[in-house]
Design an enzyme around this catalytic site. Structure first.
Site, PDB file in Angstrom:
ATOM      1  N   HIS A 192       0.825  -0.977   0.108  1.00  0.00           N
ATOM      2  CA  HIS A 192      -0.149  -0.003   0.124  1.00  0.00           C
ATOM      3  C   HIS A 192       0.902   1.296  -0.088  1.00  0.00           C
ATOM      4  O   HIS A 192       1.741   1.605  -1.004  1.00  0.00           O
ATOM      5  CB  HIS A 192      -0.814  -0.294   1.276  1.00  0.00           C
ATOM      6  CG  HIS A 192      -1.952   1.021   1.192  1.00  0.00           C
ATOM      7  ND1 HIS A 192      -2.432   1.749   0.230  1.00  0.00           N
ATOM      8  CD2 HIS A 192      -3.004   1.095   2.155  1.00  0.00           C
ATOM      9  CE1 HIS A 192      -3.350   2.497   0.822  1.00  0.00           C
ATOM     10  NE2 HIS A 192      -3.703   2.138   1.889  1.00  0.00           N
TER      11      HIS A 192
ATOM     12  N   HIS B 252      -2.135  -2.218 -10.039  1.00  0.00           N
ATOM     13  CA  HIS B 252      -3.145  -1.419  -9.169  1.00  0.00           C
ATOM     14  C   HIS B 252      -4.490  -2.367  -9.127  1.00  0.00           C
ATOM     15  O   HIS B 252      -4.725  -2.761 -10.050  1.00  0.00           O
ATOM     16  CB  HIS B 252      -3.632  -0.012  -9.591  1.00  0.00           C
ATOM     17  CG  HIS B 252      -3.927   0.680  -8.267  1.00  0.00           C
ATOM     18  ND1 HIS B 252      -5.101   0.517  -8.040  1.00  0.00           N
ATOM     19  CD2 HIS B 252      -3.427   1.642  -7.302  1.00  0.00           C
ATOM     20  CE1 HIS B 252      -5.370   1.504  -6.962  1.00  0.00           C
ATOM     21  NE2 HIS B 252      -4.377   1.963  -6.548  1.00  0.00           N
TER      22      HIS B 252
ATOM     23  N   ASP C  74       2.971   5.579  -6.921  1.00  0.00           N
ATOM     24  CA  ASP C  74       4.300   5.456  -5.961  1.00  0.00           C
ATOM     25  C   ASP C  74       5.508   5.567  -7.187  1.00  0.00           C
ATOM     26  O   ASP C  74       6.419   5.199  -6.633  1.00  0.00           O
ATOM     27  CB  ASP C  74       4.346   4.043  -5.233  1.00  0.00           C
ATOM     28  CG  ASP C  74       3.235   4.406  -4.196  1.00  0.00           C
ATOM     29  OD1 ASP C  74       3.351   5.461  -3.683  1.00  0.00           O
ATOM     30  OD2 ASP C  74       2.158   3.616  -4.036  1.00  0.00           O
TER      31      ASP C  74
HETATM   32  C1  COA Z   1      -0.936  -3.253  -6.334  1.00  0.00           C
HETATM   33  C2  COA Z   1      -1.055  -4.582  -6.210  1.00  0.00           C
HETATM   34  C3  COA Z   1      -0.845  -5.254  -4.772  1.00  0.00           C
HETATM   35  C4  COA Z   1      -2.438  -4.959  -6.759  1.00  0.00           C
HETATM   36  O1  COA Z   1      -2.520  -6.342  -6.579  1.00  0.00           O
HETATM   37  P1  COA Z   1      -3.656  -7.578  -7.044  1.00  0.00           P
HETATM   38  O2  COA Z   1      -4.899  -6.429  -7.824  1.00  0.00           O
HETATM   39  O3  COA Z   1      -4.103  -8.161  -6.022  1.00  0.00           O
HETATM   40  O4  COA Z   1      -3.146  -7.953  -8.429  1.00  0.00           O
HETATM   41  P2  COA Z   1      -2.468  -9.382  -8.374  1.00  0.00           P
HETATM   42  O5  COA Z   1      -1.447  -9.349  -7.379  1.00  0.00           O
HETATM   43  O6  COA Z   1      -3.551 -10.548  -8.294  1.00  0.00           O
HETATM   44  O7  COA Z   1      -1.651  -9.543  -9.667  1.00  0.00           O
HETATM   45  C5  COA Z   1      -2.307  -9.902 -10.970  1.00  0.00           C
HETATM   46  C6  COA Z   1      -1.288 -10.376 -11.743  1.00  0.00           C
HETATM   47  O8  COA Z   1      -0.424  -9.176 -12.220  1.00  0.00           O
HETATM   48  C7  COA Z   1       0.890  -9.746 -11.724  1.00  0.00           C
HETATM   49  N1  COA Z   1       1.424  -8.370 -11.144  1.00  0.00           N
HETATM   50  C8  COA Z   1       0.963  -7.474 -10.346  1.00  0.00           C
HETATM   51  N2  COA Z   1       1.366  -6.606  -9.893  1.00  0.00           N
HETATM   52  C9  COA Z   1       2.508  -6.883 -10.493  1.00  0.00           C
HETATM   53  C10 COA Z   1       4.073  -6.037 -10.408  1.00  0.00           C
HETATM   54  N3  COA Z   1       4.001  -5.024  -9.618  1.00  0.00           N
HETATM   55  N4  COA Z   1       5.078  -6.723 -10.969  1.00  0.00           N
HETATM   56  C11 COA Z   1       4.899  -7.937 -11.580  1.00  0.00           C
HETATM   57  N5  COA Z   1       3.847  -8.564 -11.696  1.00  0.00           N
HETATM   58  C12 COA Z   1       2.833  -8.062 -11.146  1.00  0.00           C
HETATM   59  C13 COA Z   1       0.879 -10.736 -10.756  1.00  0.00           C
HETATM   60  O9  COA Z   1       1.744 -11.681 -10.508  1.00  0.00           O
HETATM   61  C14 COA Z   1      -0.343 -11.768 -11.260  1.00  0.00           C
HETATM   62  O10 COA Z   1       0.196 -12.375 -12.318  1.00  0.00           O
HETATM   63  P3  COA Z   1      -0.492 -13.755 -12.527  1.00  0.00           P
HETATM   64  O11 COA Z   1      -2.031 -13.510 -13.115  1.00  0.00           O
HETATM   65  O12 COA Z   1       0.123 -14.397 -13.627  1.00  0.00           O
HETATM   66  O13 COA Z   1      -0.446 -14.479 -11.401  1.00  0.00           O
HETATM   67  C15 COA Z   1      -0.034  -5.454  -7.169  1.00  0.00           C
HETATM   68  O14 COA Z   1      -0.400  -4.773  -8.521  1.00  0.00           O
HETATM   69  C16 COA Z   1       1.376  -5.065  -6.555  1.00  0.00           C
HETATM   70  O15 COA Z   1       1.979  -5.714  -5.859  1.00  0.00           O
HETATM   71  N6  COA Z   1       2.140  -3.863  -7.220  1.00  0.00           N
HETATM   72  C17 COA Z   1       3.416  -3.617  -6.453  1.00  0.00           C
HETATM   73  C18 COA Z   1       3.229  -2.932  -5.321  1.00  0.00           C
HETATM   74  C19 COA Z   1       2.781  -1.613  -5.432  1.00  0.00           C
HETATM   75  O16 COA Z   1       3.169  -0.674  -6.337  1.00  0.00           O
HETATM   76  N7  COA Z   1       1.751  -1.079  -4.627  1.00  0.00           N
HETATM   77  C20 COA Z   1       1.252   0.409  -4.656  1.00  0.00           C
HETATM   78  C21 COA Z   1      -0.221   0.478  -5.033  1.00  0.00           C
HETATM   79  S1  COA Z   1      -0.765   2.124  -5.253  1.00  0.00           S
END
Ligand code: COA
Length: 426
Positions: A265, A304, A360
Site C-alpha cells: 500500500h 493497481h 508510487d
Molecule cells: C498493487 C497490487 C498489490 C495489486 O494487486 P492485485 O490487484 O491483487 O493483483 P494481483 O497480485 O492478483 O496481480 C495480478 C497479476 O499481475 C501480476 N502483477 C501484479 N502486480 C505486479 C507487479 N508490480 N510486478 C509484476 N507482476 C505483477 C501478478 O503476478 C499476477 O500475475 P498472474 O496473473 O500471472 O499470477 C500489485 O499490483 C502489486 O503488488 N504492485 C506492486 C506494489 C505497489 O506498487 N503497490 C502500490 C499500489 S498504489
C-alpha cells in the site's frame, strides 16, 4: 421493469429473484438459499467484488484512468488548488469560497502545535524507530489528550477533532523526522502556509528564517493533493472498520496509518526507490525485467487493484519530478525509472495483465530530491491521506446503513474434539 437477477439452484429446485440496484445485489438476500442448513453467502477475500458502502467523496474509473474528488478531476485540482482547499472539499463536499478558505486555514494554523506531554511519548522511542511507528502510536495517543473525540455524533466535536488531526500531522511527522536525526524540534510558524511550514519544521537549521523555493512548496502541495483520498483502499477500509465499533477518529486514523505502512500500500514508493537503487543503471533493466517475468520479484510502483490503465496521479507526478529536478538537480535513477516504464508499457507481460505505473512509481524520486530519507516516504503519504480518512470517517459516522464490520468465514478447522490432557499428548 425492475432489474432483477434470477437465480436457480438445480440441486434443490429452489429459485429466487434478487433486485439489482446500483449494479449490485444485496448479499444478505442470498441467505434465502439454504445449502445443507447453511445460508448461501459469497466468498470474496480482499473484497475483490464487494461494495461496502455508499460514498459521495471520491470517484474512480480504473479502466479509463479517471480520479475525481467530489466530482472535480484530479488534474484540475492538482493544477489550481492547494492541499487545504482540497481537504475542505473532501470534508464539506464543495470547494471553499475565499472567506471559508481563510477561516479553514486559520483554524488549521491554530491547532498545529502538539500537546506538551506528547513530547515525552516521542522521547521514549528508540533513536532509530521507524517514523511510521512513531506516527501510529502518537496519533493513537491523541485520544488521551482529546477524549471529546468520542463525541463524534456531535458535529462540532467531530469537526474540531478533524481539524486538530489534519493540523497536527505535519508537526508530528516533522518531529518524528528530527528525532531520528537527533536535531532539536522546530515549532510551527504561523506565518507559513501548510506545506511551507512543514518543510520549515523538517529542514530549518541555524538560519533565522527558513525560506523554501516556491517550486518545491508547489510540488509538495501537488503530492499532498494527489494522495488525499482514494475511496475504499486498504487503509480507508481499516479506518471505516475500526470506526464501525464506535471508535474516535484518532484510534481509526492510527489503524489507517498501520495499514498504510505495508509495502503493498503506502510503503510501495520506498520499495520503488530500493528497487531503482538495486538496478542502479539503465543497462541492467532488461535483466531485472526478466526476473519480474519469471515471478522472482515484483516491479514495485506498477500495477493497481483498481487502475487497469495509467494511474492519473502518476502522470501528474511525472511532471512534478521534472519541476523538482529543475531546482534540485537530476537524480540519475530517473533514467532507470523511465527505462522500466518503457518496458512496462511495451512488454507483453505487463500489457496483458494491464499493469501500469501507479502513484508510487515516481513519488519516491521526488521525495528523495526534496531531501527525505526513504523511511519518511510513507509518512508523506499519511499526512495528506488524513483528510481522506477524516472525510470517510465522517461519512461513515453519519451513514445510517452502516453496521459493525464483521465478515463471514468459511471454517476449515477441526470440530468438537475432546480435550487431551498434557500427559497424553505426543
Ligand atoms: C498493487 C497490487 C498489490 C495489486 O494487486 P492485485 O490487484 O491483487 O493483483 P494481483 O497480485 O492478483 O496481480 C495480478 C497479476 O499481475 C501480476 N502483477 C501484479 N502486480 C505486479 C507487479 N508490480 N510486478 C509484476 N507482476 C505483477 C501478478 O503476478 C499476477 O500475475 P498472474 O496473473 O500471472 O499470477 C500489485 O499490483 C502489486 O503488488 N504492485 C506492486 C506494489 C505497489 O506498487 N503497490 C502500490 C499500489 S498504489
Amino acid at each position: 421493469m425492475a432489474d432483477i437477477l434470477q437465480i436457480r439452484r438445480p440441486a434443490s429446485g429452489t429459485e429466487a429473484e434478487l433486485a439489482i440496484t446500483e449494479a449490485t445485489i444485496r448479499a444478505t438476500e442470498l441467505r434465502q438459499f439454504d445449502i445443507g442448513g447453511e445460508p448461501l453467502a459469497t466468498f470474496d477475500p480482499g473484497f475483490m467484488n464487494t461494495a461496502v458502502c455508499h460514498s459521495a467523496i471520491t470517484y474512480i474509473d480504473g479502466d479509463a484512468g479517471v480520479l475525481e474528488y467530489r466530482g472535480y478531476p484530479i488534474a484540475e485540482l492538482a493544477e489550481h488548488s492547494t492541499y487545504l482547499e482540497v481537504a475542505y472539499l473532501l470534508l464539506n463536499g464543495e470547494l471553499p469560497n475565499p472567506t471559508q478558505l481563510a477561516d479553514w486555514e486559520s483554524q488549521v494554523t491554530e491547532h498545529r502545535t502538539l500537546p506538551d506531554k506528547l513530547k515525552t511519548v516521542l522521547a521514549g522511542f528508540p533513536y532509530d524507530a521507524h517514523p511510521m511507528t512513531i506516527l501510529m502510536a502518537s496519533v493513537a495517543a491523541f485520544y488521551s489528550f482529546y477524549p471529546d473525540a468520542r463525541n463524534f455524533d456531535d458535529p462540532a466535536a467531530r469537526s474540531l477533532n478533524i481539524t486538530r488531526l489534519i493540523a497536527k500531522m505535519p508537526t508530528l511527522a516533522a518531529f518524528a523526522y528530527r528525532k531520528g536525526k537527533a536535531r532539536p524540534y522546530v515549532n510551527p510558524d504561523d506565518s507559513y502556509g501548510y506545506c511551507h511550514n512543514f518543510l520549515a519544521m523538517l529542514f530549518k537549521q541555524a538560519e533565522r528564517r527558513y525560506v523554501a523555493d516556491p517550486r518545491l512548496i508547489r510540488a509538495m502541495e501537488v503530492l499532498f493533493i494527489l494522495h488525499a483520498d482514494h475511496e475504499q483502499n486498504c487503509s480507508t477500509n481499516a479506518v471505516r472498520s475500526v470506526a464501525s465499533s464506535g471508535n474516535d477518529l484518532y484510534t481509526c486514523a492510527s489503524a489507517g496509518i498501520g495499514a498504510l505502512h505495508g509495502p503493498l500500500h503506502g510503503g510501495a514508493n520506498e520499495a520503488v526507490l530500493k528497487m531503482l537503487r538495486e538496478i542502479r543503471t539503465v543497462d541492467r533493466v532488461p535483466e531485472f525485467i526478466e526476473g519480474v517475468k519469471a515471478g522472482k520479484v515484483r516491479m514495485m510502483g506498477f500495477g493497481h487493484r483498481v487502475y487497469k490503465n495509467y494511474d492519473p496521479r502518476a502522470k501528474i507526478i511525472k511532471k512534478s519530478v521534472e519541476d523538482v529536478f529543475e531546482v534540485t538537480g537530476v537524480n540519475p535513477l530517473l533514467e532507470v525509472a523511465k527505462e522500466l516504464e518503457r518496458y512496462g508499457l511495451e512488454d507483453e507481460y505487463f500489457v496483458k495483465r494491464r499493469l501500469y505505473p501507479n502513484v508510487d512509481f515516481y513519488s519516491g524520486l521526488i521525495y528523495e530530491a526534496l531531501g527525505f530519507p526513504p523511511e519518511m516516504f510513507t509518512v508523506l503519504f499519511a499526512i495528506p491521506r488524513t483528510s481522506g480518512w477524516a472525510a470517510q470517517y465522517q461519512e461513515f459516522i453519519t451513514d445510517s446503513e452502516q453496521k459493525i464490520a464483521r465478515p463471514k468465514q468459511i471454517y476449515t478447522g477441526s470440530r468438537t474434539r475432546s480435550y487431551v490432557p498434557m500427559e497424553e499428548r505426543d
